[in-house]
Motif scaffolding. Structure first.
Motif, PDB file in Angstrom:
ATOM      1  N   ARG A   1      48.164  43.145  32.238  1.00  0.00           N
ATOM      2  CA  ARG A   1      48.600  42.173  31.316  1.00  0.00           C
ATOM      3  C   ARG A   1      48.550  40.623  31.912  1.00  0.00           C
ATOM      4  NH1 ARG A   1      52.929  45.052  30.220  1.00  0.00           N
ATOM      5  NH2 ARG A   1      54.420  43.179  30.771  1.00  0.00           N
ATOM      6  N   LEU A   2      48.860  40.725  33.048  1.00  0.00           N
ATOM      7  CA  LEU A   2      48.906  39.381  33.948  1.00  0.00           C
ATOM      8  C   LEU A   2      47.416  38.975  34.058  1.00  0.00           C
ATOM      9  CD1 LEU A   2      50.009  36.999  35.437  1.00  0.00           C
ATOM     10  CD2 LEU A   2      50.275  38.531  37.528  1.00  0.00           C
ATOM     11  N   ALA A   3      46.393  39.884  34.511  1.00  0.00           N
ATOM     12  CA  ALA A   3      45.144  39.797  34.706  1.00  0.00           C
ATOM     13  C   ALA A   3      44.509  39.076  33.422  1.00  0.00           C
ATOM     14  CB  ALA A   3      44.484  41.050  35.084  1.00  0.00           C
ATOM     15  N   TYR A   4      44.946  39.807  32.127  1.00  0.00           N
ATOM     16  CA  TYR A   4      44.204  39.603  30.736  1.00  0.00           C
ATOM     17  C   TYR A   4      44.694  38.145  30.533  1.00  0.00           C
ATOM     18  CZ  TYR A   4      43.404  39.266  26.075  1.00  0.00           C
ATOM     19  OH  TYR A   4      43.057  38.901  24.645  1.00  0.00           O
ATOM     20  N   TRP A   5      45.759  37.700  30.753  1.00  0.00           N
ATOM     21  CA  TRP A   5      46.386  36.305  30.144  1.00  0.00           C
ATOM     22  C   TRP A   5      45.762  35.336  31.331  1.00  0.00           C
ATOM     23  CZ3 TRP A   5      46.906  35.756  25.512  1.00  0.00           C
ATOM     24  CH2 TRP A   5      47.518  36.751  24.584  1.00  0.00           C
ATOM     25  N   LEU A   6      45.708  35.668  32.659  1.00  0.00           N
ATOM     26  CA  LEU A   6      44.872  34.730  33.540  1.00  0.00           C
ATOM     27  C   LEU A   6      43.770  34.250  33.034  1.00  0.00           C
ATOM     28  CD1 LEU A   6      46.665  35.621  36.985  1.00  0.00           C
ATOM     29  CD2 LEU A   6      46.871  33.475  35.846  1.00  0.00           C
ATOM     30  N   ASN A   7      42.850  35.459  32.858  1.00  0.00           N
ATOM     31  CA  ASN A   7      41.710  35.327  32.359  1.00  0.00           C
ATOM     32  C   ASN A   7      41.471  34.576  31.135  1.00  0.00           C
ATOM     33  OD1 ASN A   7      38.631  35.777  32.874  1.00  0.00           O
ATOM     34  ND2 ASN A   7      38.993  37.227  30.997  1.00  0.00           N
ATOM     35  N   GLU A   8      42.272  35.069  30.160  1.00  0.00           N
ATOM     36  CA  GLU A   8      41.862  34.428  28.937  1.00  0.00           C
ATOM     37  C   GLU A   8      42.260  32.951  28.812  1.00  0.00           C
ATOM     38  OE1 GLU A   8      40.583  35.442  25.805  1.00  0.00           O
ATOM     39  OE2 GLU A   8      39.898  37.478  27.237  1.00  0.00           O
ATOM     40  N   LEU A   9      43.445  32.565  29.340  1.00  0.00           N
ATOM     41  CA  LEU A   9      44.081  31.199  29.149  1.00  0.00           C
ATOM     42  C   LEU A   9      43.808  30.221  30.486  1.00  0.00           C
ATOM     43  CD1 LEU A   9      47.662  32.272  27.764  1.00  0.00           C
ATOM     44  CD2 LEU A   9      45.450  31.322  26.549  1.00  0.00           C
ATOM     45  N   VAL A  10      43.383  30.780  31.680  1.00  0.00           N
ATOM     46  CA  VAL A  10      42.935  30.131  32.366  1.00  0.00           C
ATOM     47  C   VAL A  10      41.394  30.019  33.002  1.00  0.00           C
ATOM     48  CG1 VAL A  10      43.881  29.189  34.843  1.00  0.00           C
ATOM     49  CG2 VAL A  10      45.462  30.122  33.433  1.00  0.00           C
ATOM     50  N   PHE A  11      41.281  31.191  33.386  1.00  0.00           N
ATOM     51  CA  PHE A  11      39.785  31.126  33.823  1.00  0.00           C
ATOM     52  C   PHE A  11      38.764  30.648  32.988  1.00  0.00           C
ATOM     53  CE2 PHE A  11      40.152  35.245  36.771  1.00  0.00           C
ATOM     54  CZ  PHE A  11      41.366  34.620  37.484  1.00  0.00           C
ATOM     55  N   LYS A  12      38.964  30.974  31.505  1.00  0.00           N
ATOM     56  CA  LYS A  12      37.899  30.498  30.538  1.00  0.00           C
ATOM     57  C   LYS A  12      37.947  29.076  30.316  1.00  0.00           C
ATOM     58  CE  LYS A  12      37.314  35.066  28.374  1.00  0.00           C
ATOM     59  NZ  LYS A  12      37.399  35.935  27.304  1.00  0.00           N
ATOM     60  N   LYS A  13      38.913  28.474  30.987  1.00  0.00           N
ATOM     61  CA  LYS A  13      39.175  26.959  30.658  1.00  0.00           C
ATOM     62  C   LYS A  13      38.580  26.158  31.774  1.00  0.00           C
ATOM     63  CE  LYS A  13      41.114  27.714  26.828  1.00  0.00           C
ATOM     64  NZ  LYS A  13      42.402  27.518  26.515  1.00  0.00           N
ATOM     65  N   VAL A  14      38.038  26.665  32.960  1.00  0.00           N
ATOM     66  CA  VAL A  14      37.614  26.034  34.193  1.00  0.00           C
ATOM     67  C   VAL A  14      36.038  26.368  34.401  1.00  0.00           C
ATOM     68  CG1 VAL A  14      39.873  25.809  35.129  1.00  0.00           C
ATOM     69  CG2 VAL A  14      38.223  27.569  35.699  1.00  0.00           C
ATOM     70  N   ASP A  15      35.688  25.316  35.080  1.00  0.00           N
ATOM     71  CA  ASP A  15      34.086  25.583  35.395  1.00  0.00           C
ATOM     72  C   ASP A  15      33.975  26.301  36.749  1.00  0.00           C
ATOM     73  OD1 ASP A  15      33.273  23.932  33.263  1.00  0.00           O
ATOM     74  OD2 ASP A  15      34.108  22.235  34.406  1.00  0.00           O
ATOM     75  N   TYR A  16      34.685  26.194  37.519  1.00  0.00           N
ATOM     76  CA  TYR A  16      34.692  26.643  38.912  1.00  0.00           C
ATOM     77  C   TYR A  16      36.211  27.391  39.326  1.00  0.00           C
ATOM     78  CZ  TYR A  16      30.451  23.779  39.287  1.00  0.00           C
ATOM     79  OH  TYR A  16      29.398  23.389  38.857  1.00  0.00           O
ATOM     80  N   ILE A  17      35.766  28.546  40.211  1.00  0.00           N
ATOM     81  CA  ILE A  17      37.337  29.046  40.813  1.00  0.00           C
ATOM     82  C   ILE A  17      37.137  29.474  42.194  1.00  0.00           C
ATOM     83  CG2 ILE A  17      38.736  31.157  40.536  1.00  0.00           C
ATOM     84  CD1 ILE A  17      37.862  31.463  37.667  1.00  0.00           C
ATOM     85  N   VAL A  18      38.131  28.817  42.721  1.00  0.00           N
ATOM     86  CA  VAL A  18      38.356  29.141  44.318  1.00  0.00           C
ATOM     87  C   VAL A  18      39.829  29.999  44.605  1.00  0.00           C
ATOM     88  CG1 VAL A  18      38.563  28.286  46.517  1.00  0.00           C
ATOM     89  CG2 VAL A  18      37.393  27.126  44.763  1.00  0.00           C
ATOM     90  N   ASP A  19      39.496  31.134  44.866  1.00  0.00           N
ATOM     91  CA  ASP A  19      40.628  32.043  45.079  1.00  0.00           C
ATOM     92  C   ASP A  19      40.902  32.521  46.242  1.00  0.00           C
ATOM     93  OD1 ASP A  19      42.824  34.134  44.512  1.00  0.00           O
ATOM     94  OD2 ASP A  19      41.462  35.760  44.060  1.00  0.00           O
ATOM     95  N   LEU A  20      42.135  32.040  46.876  1.00  0.00           N
ATOM     96  CA  LEU A  20      42.356  31.972  48.415  1.00  0.00           C
ATOM     97  C   LEU A  20      43.308  33.440  48.670  1.00  0.00           C
ATOM     98  CD1 LEU A  20      43.350  28.457  49.108  1.00  0.00           C
ATOM     99  CD2 LEU A  20      41.084  29.558  49.258  1.00  0.00           C
ATOM    100  N   HIS A  21      42.938  34.067  49.630  1.00  0.00           N
ATOM    101  CA  HIS A  21      43.680  35.348  49.991  1.00  0.00           C
ATOM    102  C   HIS A  21      43.850  35.187  51.848  1.00  0.00           C
ATOM    103  CE1 HIS A  21      43.231  38.118  46.385  1.00  0.00           C
ATOM    104  NE2 HIS A  21      42.620  36.878  46.102  1.00  0.00           N
ATOM    105  N   GLY A  22      44.217  36.406  52.090  1.00  0.00           N
ATOM    106  CA  GLY A  22      44.164  36.769  53.654  1.00  0.00           C
ATOM    107  C   GLY A  22      44.644  38.114  53.857  1.00  0.00           C
ATOM    108  N   GLY A  23      45.028  38.566  55.049  1.00  0.00           N
ATOM    109  CA  GLY A  23      45.482  39.581  55.250  1.00  0.00           C
ATOM    110  C   GLY A  23      46.604  40.127  54.651  1.00  0.00           C
ATOM    111  N   ASP A  24      46.978  41.242  53.934  1.00  0.00           N
ATOM    112  CA  ASP A  24      48.130  41.318  53.631  1.00  0.00           C
ATOM    113  C   ASP A  24      49.024  42.006  54.533  1.00  0.00           C
ATOM    114  OD1 ASP A  24      50.142  42.140  51.751  1.00  0.00           O
ATOM    115  OD2 ASP A  24      48.749  42.444  50.179  1.00  0.00           O
ATOM    116  N   MET A  25      50.388  42.293  54.269  1.00  0.00           N
ATOM    117  CA  MET A  25      51.375  42.340  55.293  1.00  0.00           C
ATOM    118  C   MET A  25      51.127  43.630  56.436  1.00  0.00           C
ATOM    119  SD  MET A  25      55.515  42.782  54.528  1.00  0.00           S
ATOM    120  CE  MET A  25      55.591  41.370  53.683  1.00  0.00           C
ATOM    121  N   ILE A  26      50.258  44.422  55.966  1.00  0.00           N
ATOM    122  CA  ILE A  26      49.802  45.320  57.040  1.00  0.00           C
ATOM    123  C   ILE A  26      48.243  45.318  57.357  1.00  0.00           C
ATOM    124  CG2 ILE A  26      51.538  46.983  56.478  1.00  0.00           C
ATOM    125  CD1 ILE A  26      49.546  48.367  54.650  1.00  0.00           C
ATOM    126  N   GLU A  27      47.617  44.130  57.171  1.00  0.00           N
ATOM    127  CA  GLU A  27      46.224  43.875  57.503  1.00  0.00           C
ATOM    128  C   GLU A  27      46.048  42.941  58.516  1.00  0.00           C
ATOM    129  OE1 GLU A  27      44.357  45.259  53.295  1.00  0.00           O
ATOM    130  OE2 GLU A  27      44.671  43.000  53.827  1.00  0.00           O
TER     131      GLU A  27
END
Length: 316
Positions: A119-145
């Motif tokens: 559900r979180l993925a669905y609403w992020l996509n519907e209400l946020v992703f589809k309202k922008v022109d570019y997406i920059v998603d920041l990540h890193g090594g998780d707690m055991i990576e």
């Protein structure tokens, strides 16, 4: 003429910056957000952090980007969600949402009637992703990576989106840039690209440790992208990149102990032993052998391993 910008429950007038909480239908948690609506027209950009709740360096980087941007210097619109998965963040839950044990970055475009992560993925996509022109998603090594910094773009059949995404991924001061052909299904950047939105992931920082150096690396990369898009003024900085077309993941197929035989950044050859899995009595059950020649980009540093847990990835 630039007008009021609204995304979900939030809105900012022309020339305004707001800090507030984005509420999403059927989602218990509220997502902290910065909205910067510049006084001049320009692209709409989303910056994400905290899709995985324990990737602290990327969360810090996104928050500082949101704090630093001011509408007087912005042409266009920027929304920053530094903690996009608050349930995982506060539960200190590695990889997965604590209520359904699903990896949010494998759930996009989501399911309106699904489990928490879906559900979180669905609403992020519907209400946020589809309202922008570019997406920059920041990540890193998780707690055991453990992790070597790298960026990823999705190899889509849409050549315009592919070129724009590849360009964005190249604008971090990061050596390894990966063109991913669906090796990570359900990801933010893959989902966005297939919907016609240029998108990338940039990874830096590791093992649940907040690294100021890697945070600055990610912040500078985001701002360099904003310069390249005309959102911020300045000169685009470029560095040499090593482009990788294979992102070779290795996973465990049983519960036991993991003993890697390589380090992040190591060059490996096809057929080389990357590590071994043992049972609880120290007896080797399986050796993990490299299928490719390449470089170790991330490596799980946890001795305890569950069935289907990632072990490491080799870029080639």
């Amino acid at each position: 003429m630039n007008t009021r910008w609204e995304i979900g429950s939030l809105g900012a007038a022309s020339g305004e910056k707001i800090k507030g909480y984005l509420t999403l239908p059927s989602i218990e948690e509220k997502l902290p957000a910065f909205m910067i609506n510049g006084s001049e027209e320009g692209p709409r950009v989303l910056v994400l952090g905290g899709i995985h709740g324990c990737e602290y360096t990327s969360i810090d980087a996104a928050q500082k980007v949101g704090t630093s941007l001011e509408p007087a210097y912005v042409k266009g619109k920027v929304i920053v969600l530094p903690i996009a998965n608050p349930a995982s963040f506060y539960a200190r839950s590695i990889y997965v949402h604590p209520r359904d044990n699903k990896n949010l970055n494998r759930m996009f475009p989501g399911n309106q009637d699904g489990t928490d992560a879906e559900r979180l993925a669905y609403w992020l996509n519907e209400l946020v992703f589809k309202k922008v022109d570019y997406i920059v998603d920041l990540h890193g090594g998780d707690m055991i990576e453990a992790l070597v910094p790298f960026s990823i773009y999705h190899v889509t059949k849409n050549e315009k989106i592919l070129a724009a995404s590849k360009e964005m991924a190249s604008l971090f001061d990061i050596e390894y840039v990966i063109g991913s052909s669906g090796q990570v299904p359900g990801s933010t950047y893959g989902c966005a690209a297939e919907q016609g939105i240029p998108a990338i992931i940039a990874e830096a920082g590791q093992q649940g440790i907040l690294s100021e150096e890697d945070s600055v690396l990610l912040q500078n990369g985001v701002k360099n992208i904003l310069v390249s898009l005309g959102v911020l003024e300045g000169e685009v900085r470029r560095s040499d990149s090593n482009y990788i077309s294979v992102f070779d993941w290795y996973r465990s197929d049983f519960k036991g102990l993991w003993y890697p035989a390589v380090l992040i950044g190591d060059a490996v050859k096809k057929g080389q032993i990357l590590g071994k899995l043992t049972n609880e009595f120290g007896e080797t059950v399986k050796e993990i052998v490299s299928d490719t020649e390449g470089v170790v980009l991330f490596l799980v540093s946890s001795l305890a391993i569950n069935d289907n847990d990632p072990l490491l990835a080799v870029g080639a």
